[in-house]
Design a protein around this motif. Structure first.
Motif, PDB file in Angstrom:
ATOM      1  N   ALA A  27       0.852  -1.184   0.000  1.00  0.00           N
ATOM      2  CA  ALA A  27       0.000   0.000   0.000  1.00  0.00           C
ATOM      3  C   ALA A  27       0.891   1.238   0.000  1.00  0.00           C
ATOM      4  N   SER A  29       2.280   2.556  -2.474  1.00  0.00           N
ATOM      5  CA  SER A  29       3.447   2.058  -3.201  1.00  0.00           C
ATOM      6  C   SER A  29       4.315   3.174  -3.769  1.00  0.00           C
ATOM      7  N   GLN A 110      -3.408  -5.344   4.732  1.00  0.00           N
ATOM      8  CA  GLN A 110      -2.913  -6.458   3.914  1.00  0.00           C
ATOM      9  C   GLN A 110      -2.872  -7.751   4.714  1.00  0.00           C
ATOM     10  N   GLN A 344      -6.469   5.526   2.144  1.00  0.00           N
ATOM     11  CA  GLN A 344      -5.816   4.928   0.977  1.00  0.00           C
ATOM     12  C   GLN A 344      -5.189   3.585   1.337  1.00  0.00           C
ATOM     13  N   GLU A 348      -6.396   0.065  -0.380  1.00  0.00           N
ATOM     14  CA  GLU A 348      -5.434  -0.724  -1.151  1.00  0.00           C
ATOM     15  C   GLU A 348      -5.100  -2.040  -0.459  1.00  0.00           C
ATOM     16  N   ASP A 352      -6.821  -4.585  -2.549  1.00  0.00           N
ATOM     17  CA  ASP A 352      -5.755  -4.757  -3.542  1.00  0.00           C
ATOM     18  C   ASP A 352      -6.069  -3.980  -4.820  1.00  0.00           C
ATOM     19  N   ILE A 353      -6.610  -2.780  -4.651  1.00  0.00           N
ATOM     20  CA  ILE A 353      -6.936  -1.916  -5.784  1.00  0.00           C
ATOM     21  C   ILE A 353      -5.731  -1.048  -6.109  1.00  0.00           C
ATOM     22  N   ARG A 354      -5.408  -0.935  -7.374  1.00  0.00           N
ATOM     23  CA  ARG A 354      -4.295  -0.114  -7.821  1.00  0.00           C
ATOM     24  C   ARG A 354      -4.811   0.937  -8.792  1.00  0.00           C
ATOM     25  N   ARG A 360      -6.648   7.659  -6.535  1.00  0.00           N
ATOM     26  CA  ARG A 360      -6.755   6.926  -5.266  1.00  0.00           C
ATOM     27  C   ARG A 360      -7.144   7.870  -4.137  1.00  0.00           C
ATOM     28  N   THR A 364     -10.646   8.037  -2.041  1.00  0.00           N
ATOM     29  CA  THR A 364     -10.559   7.865  -0.588  1.00  0.00           C
ATOM     30  C   THR A 364     -11.172   9.057   0.136  1.00  0.00           C
TER      31      THR A 364
END
Length: 452
Positions: A27, A29, A110, A344, A348, A352-354, A360, A364
């Motif tokens: 997350a 990233s 995660q 966010q 994520e 697991d949304i990119r 984003r 959010t």
């Protein structure tokens, strides 16, 4: 892997690392591992300073102001003990967040996604989003009130202005995540100076202040006091902070070897502990200010931020209201920024949304600000104090659903390896989780029998 329920399915996984699925992309990233960790002890300490203060922001947000003002004006210094105990809980839980992130490479969202079946993980995500919405309602309203008190901007317009923090985050992160941390820490400095001056003007009874840090059974026996105590707990140990800290501690490029991870855990724990002690100072200052200014003068019904602002002038002098409003605005701005980052990380991590960074953060922010705007337009300036306290109690009720998985993961050697929480820490964390669950059950019981 089947999502069929089993105790083993909740507490263990079947792959070699004991997770149900492999670790995916991190997350946040775009800032993951972006801050180098130099050689040399003090340079390393400096490199790790930052995430703890971003987390500490959530421990002094406008919702916390409302609960502390109400608690101090109504019960004097008594609830200082709750602030202290809550802060100790926060220090332990945030250290576990850093441990989870560094040991597993996963943030809490995660970890929930990778450890639990979907029918467990998705409700946890929904509860986390609910907590972030409750957080954001408090922070957006607090920021809007701060803008109103300082510049006369209507609350409804102030709520919309807070949406601009998305662009502030994007601009600061383009310059580097350290710029965002520096912005947060600078505003925290302004808050500390503002409260330092106000406490000096209020001249509290320091003997009573010290006695206030001693717990009393009356807090549990008195339903009204328990309600405010849980509000303080929810405003201090906030669910979104657990998700946020476990994500942003990974902005440091500390390495993958066990010695490097041990070093990172040591410095990250020092950072969060130091920052949370600072947060306790601010939280206690709000409650002490309310007790010295309002409770001592017979005003035991203060919960509205605007009302507190108006009364401080006659009680402490003309400069006190301005200092109060400046500190409130700084708290609101800081809190909305960190809540957006937490949202966010939650989205994520669980889903697991990119998406592109700007999209984003916009999504959010919209998830949280739309309910906040609706509530503000509906209630206006009346009843905001009670609403802010209610949001903090909602956070307290949500807290168990973040704390219990966190304790499960960090005490599981098969998931954490050599960095598993030591026995004493695991037992202490489990005790904290049980206390939070018990207090929330007590609150729900009091509601069910009509004691409020």
């Amino acid at each position: 892997m089947s999502d069929t329920f089993s105790i083993k399915g909740l507490a263990a996984a079947t792959d070699a690392s004991d997770w149900r699925r492999q670790r995916g992309a991190a997350a946040l990233s775009d800032v993951h591992g972006s801050i180098p960790v130099p050689a040399g002890k003090w340079r390393r300490v400096a490199a790790f300073l930052g995430p703890g203060y971003m987390v500490a922001v959530g421990y002094m947000d406008p919702g916390n102001w409302a609960t502390s003002l109400a608690g101090g004006s109504r019960f004097g210094y008594t609830l200082l003990a709750v602030a202290l105990v809550s802060n100790i809980m926060a220090i332990v839980l945030q250290s576990l967040c850093a441990r989870l992130a560094i040991a597993s490479g996963r943030d809490l969202a995660q970890a929930c996604r990778d450890a639990f079946p979907r029918w467990v993980a998705w409700p946890l995500w929904a509860l986390a989003e609910t907590a972030i919405i409750a957080t954001d309602i408090a922070e957006v309203i607090g920021t809007a009130i701060g803008l109103n008190l300082l510049f006369g901007i209507p609350l409804e317009l102030g709520v919309l202005i807070t949406a601009l923090d998305v662009f502030l985050i994007l601009w600061l992160q383009k310059k580097g995540f350290r710029w965002l941390e520096a912005f947060i820490i600078s505003l925290l400095g302004v808050i500390a100076i503002s409260f330092g001056i106000q406490i000096a003007l209020a001249d509290p009874d320091w003997g009573q202040v010290i006695l206030g840090f001693a717990p009393t059974v009356e807090i549990v026996k008195n339903p009204d006091m328990l309600y405010l105590a849980l509000g303080i707990l929810g405003a201090t140990v906030m669910p979104h902070n657990l998700y946020l800290h476990s994500a942003i501690v990974q902005t440091r490029a500390y390495g993958d070897t066990l010695p490097e991870k041990r070093m990172a855990l040591r410095y990250a724990t020092f950072d969060s502990t130091l920052a949370l002690m600072f947060a306790l100072t601010i939280n206690a200052s709000i409650l002490i200010l309310a007790a010295a200014s309002f409770h001592a003068t017979g005003r035991t019904d203060i919960a509205e931020l605007g009302e507190a602002h108006q009364l401080l002038g006659p009680l402490l002098g003309l400069g006190a209201p301005a200092l109060f409003a400046v500190a409130l605005l700084c708290c609101g701005l800081n809190s909305t920024v960190t809540a957006t980052l937490a949202g966010q990380a939650v989205m994520e991590g669980f889903l697991d949304i990119r998406l592109p960074p700007w999209l984003r953060r916009l999504v959010t922010r919209a998830i949280a600000i739309i309910p906040a705007a609706g509530v503000t337009i509906l209630y206006g300036s009346s009843g905001t104090g009670e609403l802010l306290i209610l949001t903090q109690v909602v956070l307290s009720l949500q807290l168990s659903f973040a704390v219990v998985p966190l304790v499960m993961f960090t005490t599981d050697r098969r998931k954490m390896g050599a960095l598993v929480a030591p026995l004493w820490l695991g037992l202490f964390a489990a005790l904290i989780a049980m206390v939070i669950v018990a207090l929330n059950l007590k609150l729900l019981w009091d509601f069910s029998i009509g004691r409020f």
